[in-house]
Design a protein around this motif. Structure first.
Motif, PDB file in Angstrom:
ATOM      1  N   ARG A   1       0.829  -1.206   0.000  1.00  0.00           N
ATOM      2  CA  ARG A   1       0.000   0.000   0.000  1.00  0.00           C
ATOM      3  C   ARG A   1       0.864   1.258   0.000  1.00  0.00           C
ATOM      4  O   ARG A   1       0.594   2.226  -0.723  1.00  0.00           O
ATOM      5  N   VAL A   2       1.903   1.247   0.804  1.00  0.00           N
ATOM      6  CA  VAL A   2       2.816   2.385   0.849  1.00  0.00           C
ATOM      7  C   VAL A   2       3.486   2.598  -0.508  1.00  0.00           C
ATOM      8  O   VAL A   2       3.645   3.733  -0.971  1.00  0.00           O
ATOM      9  N   SER A   3       3.862   1.519  -1.162  1.00  0.00           N
ATOM     10  CA  SER A   3       4.529   1.622  -2.458  1.00  0.00           C
ATOM     11  C   SER A   3       3.609   2.240  -3.510  1.00  0.00           C
ATOM     12  O   SER A   3       4.042   3.096  -4.298  1.00  0.00           O
ATOM     13  N   VAL A   4       2.356   1.812  -3.537  1.00  0.00           N
ATOM     14  CA  VAL A   4       1.400   2.372  -4.499  1.00  0.00           C
ATOM     15  C   VAL A   4       1.182   3.860  -4.226  1.00  0.00           C
ATOM     16  O   VAL A   4       1.156   4.684  -5.159  1.00  0.00           O
ATOM     17  N   LEU A   5       1.054   4.222  -2.960  1.00  0.00           N
ATOM     18  CA  LEU A   5       0.898   5.631  -2.622  1.00  0.00           C
ATOM     19  C   LEU A   5       2.142   6.432  -2.997  1.00  0.00           C
ATOM     20  O   LEU A   5       2.045   7.592  -3.425  1.00  0.00           O
ATOM     21  N   ALA A   6       3.316   5.829  -2.832  1.00  0.00           N
ATOM     22  CA  ALA A   6       4.555   6.528  -3.199  1.00  0.00           C
ATOM     23  C   ALA A   6       4.609   6.796  -4.695  1.00  0.00           C
ATOM     24  O   ALA A   6       5.034   7.874  -5.130  1.00  0.00           O
ATOM     25  N   LEU A   7       4.196   5.823  -5.501  1.00  0.00           N
ATOM     26  CA  LEU A   7       4.151   6.049  -6.945  1.00  0.00           C
ATOM     27  C   LEU A   7       3.212   7.203  -7.273  1.00  0.00           C
ATOM     28  O   LEU A   7       3.580   8.114  -8.042  1.00  0.00           O
ATOM     29  N   ALA A   8       2.016   7.177  -6.702  1.00  0.00           N
ATOM     30  CA  ALA A   8       1.045   8.232  -6.986  1.00  0.00           C
ATOM     31  C   ALA A   8       1.560   9.592  -6.530  1.00  0.00           C
ATOM     32  O   ALA A   8       1.427  10.601  -7.242  1.00  0.00           O
ATOM     33  N   THR A   9       2.182   9.639  -5.361  1.00  0.00           N
ATOM     34  CA  THR A   9       2.654  10.905  -4.810  1.00  0.00           C
ATOM     35  C   THR A   9       3.792  11.498  -5.629  1.00  0.00           C
ATOM     36  O   THR A   9       3.789  12.692  -5.959  1.00  0.00           O
ATOM     37  N   THR A  10       4.772  10.664  -5.980  1.00  0.00           N
ATOM     38  CA  THR A  10       5.928  11.183  -6.710  1.00  0.00           C
ATOM     39  C   THR A  10       5.572  11.571  -8.138  1.00  0.00           C
ATOM     40  O   THR A  10       6.047  12.589  -8.644  1.00  0.00           O
ATOM     41  N   VAL A  11       4.731  10.786  -8.784  1.00  0.00           N
ATOM     42  CA  VAL A  11       4.310  11.133 -10.146  1.00  0.00           C
ATOM     43  C   VAL A  11       3.482  12.415 -10.136  1.00  0.00           C
ATOM     44  O   VAL A  11       3.678  13.312 -10.968  1.00  0.00           O
ATOM     45  N   ALA A  12       2.548  12.514  -9.187  1.00  0.00           N
ATOM     46  CA  ALA A  12       1.730  13.728  -9.098  1.00  0.00           C
ATOM     47  C   ALA A  12       2.600  14.945  -8.813  1.00  0.00           C
ATOM     48  O   ALA A  12       2.385  16.024  -9.376  1.00  0.00           O
ATOM     49  N   GLY A  13       3.596  14.765  -7.952  1.00  0.00           N
ATOM     50  CA  GLY A  13       4.496  15.872  -7.651  1.00  0.00           C
ATOM     51  C   GLY A  13       5.265  16.330  -8.868  1.00  0.00           C
ATOM     52  O   GLY A  13       5.411  17.533  -9.118  1.00  0.00           O
ATOM     53  N   ARG A  14       5.765  15.371  -9.637  1.00  0.00           N
ATOM     54  CA  ARG A  14       6.524  15.752 -10.838  1.00  0.00           C
ATOM     55  C   ARG A  14       5.629  16.429 -11.858  1.00  0.00           C
ATOM     56  O   ARG A  14       6.023  17.411 -12.493  1.00  0.00           O
ATOM     57  N   LEU A  15       4.415  15.921 -12.054  1.00  0.00           N
ATOM     58  CA  LEU A  15       3.494  16.552 -12.998  1.00  0.00           C
ATOM     59  C   LEU A  15       3.112  17.951 -12.539  1.00  0.00           C
ATOM     60  O   LEU A  15       2.978  18.874 -13.356  1.00  0.00           O
ATOM     61  N   ALA A  16       2.936  18.122 -11.233  1.00  0.00           N
ATOM     62  CA  ALA A  16       2.576  19.445 -10.714  1.00  0.00           C
ATOM     63  C   ALA A  16       3.711  20.435 -10.944  1.00  0.00           C
ATOM     64  O   ALA A  16       3.474  21.588 -11.337  1.00  0.00           O
TER      65      ALA A  16
END
Length: 353
Positions: free
Chosen positions: A311-326
């Motif tokens: 669960r942490v890994s999936v959230l990390a993917l979402a967080t880092t990708v969203a951060g880079r896109l932002a």
């Protein structure tokens, strides 16, 4: 630049999916090839001196990162065309984009180890559940460097949960953080540093001085990923308050500045007690207890830890990708604002145009 960030986002998602579907192969893995090359460099450079160790770390990690940067630049092609040049063909742009996505996906797959981490942990948990501690001891070195012969069944279960927690940061979240910050070179550099620390960053007589630079570099590189892992554990864990309280109370007690927050938050989230005495690398260490008021680790907690790690890994993917896109969107908006400002200034200076 927005296209570059979107390329990374697509590649990171595909690489993460690739790790879920096809975990690390037993042979021929790129990280293993790096390890062999770093070992060859070590044999030439080794001296019982910090300077030689620093040269080893710089040559191995720095050289790998430079190579990855050159490869990424070759795949990406020219970032812009001269003003007098015509726009590149749409087919060429699509080809470069596809190549960039493929390179990012392959790199993310190569540096992540979340699926292999869960596989090894579950194999040990299955052996302990089946009442076969000898098989569990045989498999434990695949997951961590502790002396399996010195551990009973509860201690092995504790070792597995602690390794799952720490490697969630090292093998997944930290890599995704540096990928979001630095693209393919960031991914490769982080994995190189982490691998060097595993190889030479020990306090054994051979590596106490030679491995010092690799160990300190790994502490620096792992700092942001460890804090993000702890924060996401608070969000994803079954006991959010327990995870936060254990992180605050015990995260700084661990001798490792990065393993402490991660292991403490996992302990609080799972409601178990981690830390204490362990045998590692031929020596006994007495580490502080994390979440000391909780119960000892049991074999069923291994599966709970693996699920929390996922669960942490999936959230990390979402967080880092969203951060880079932002970040890409903000930079693009600023670039448009600057372009509009220059256009208005030109219009004011040359009203007849």
């Amino acid at each position: 630049m927005r296209a570059e960030h979107a390329t990374y986002a697509c590649g990171a998602a595909l690489g993460f999916l690739g790790d879920l579907i096809a975990a690390d192969p037993r042979r021929g893995h790129p990280v293993a090839a790096f390890g062999r090359a770093a070992g060859a460099v070590e044999r030439r450079l080794w001296r019982d001196h910090r300077g030689n160790g620093a040269a080893h770390a710089l040559l191995c990690a720095g050289g790998t990162a430079v190579g990855a940067a050159l490869l990424q630049r070759a795949v990406r092609g020219p970032l812009s065309s001269p003003p007098s040049a015509s726009a590149p063909p749409a087919g060429g742009v699509r080809a470069r984009t596809a190549a960039g996505v493929a390179l990012t996906a392959a790199t993310v797959w190569a540096v992540l180890g979340g699926t292999s981490l869960g596989r090894e942990a579950r194999a040990i948990g299955g052996a302990l559940t089946a009442g076969d501690p000898d098989l569990a001891r045989e498999r434990l070195p695949h997951l961590c460097g502790r002396d399996p012969q010195a551990l009973d069944e509860p201690q092995m279960a504790r070792a597995v949960v602690e390794s799952v927690a720490e490697n969630t940061s090292d093998a997944v979240v930290g890599a995704l953080v540096w990928g979001a910050l630095g693209g393919v070179p960031g991914l490769v550099a982080f994995r190189a540093v982490n691998t060097l620390d595993a190889m030479v960053g020990h306090k054994s007589p051979r590596y106490r001085r030679f491995g010092w630079a690799s160990a300190r570099l790994d502490d620096v590189a792992g700092w942001p990923g460890a804090r993000l892992t702890a924060a996401l554990t608070v969000l994803a864990g079954p006991d959010r308050r327990g995870a936060l309280n254990a992180w605050r109370a015990d995260g700084g007690a661990h001798p490792s500045p990065n393993a402490g927050p991660v292991e403490a938050s996992f302990a609080g989230a799972l409601g178990v007690r981690l830390g204490g005495t362990l045998a590692y690398g031929g020596r006994v260490e007495h580490r502080p207890v994390l979440n000391g008021a909780a119960r000892p680790v049991g074999v069923p907690d291994i599966e709970r830890a693996v699920r929390l790690s996922r669960r942490v890994s999936v959230l990390a993917l979402a967080t880092t990708v969203a951060g880079r896109l932002a970040v890409g969107a903000v930079r693009a908006a600023r670039a448009r604002g600057r372009a509009a400002g220059r256009a208005r200034l030109t219009a004011q200076r040359c009203p007849g145009r």
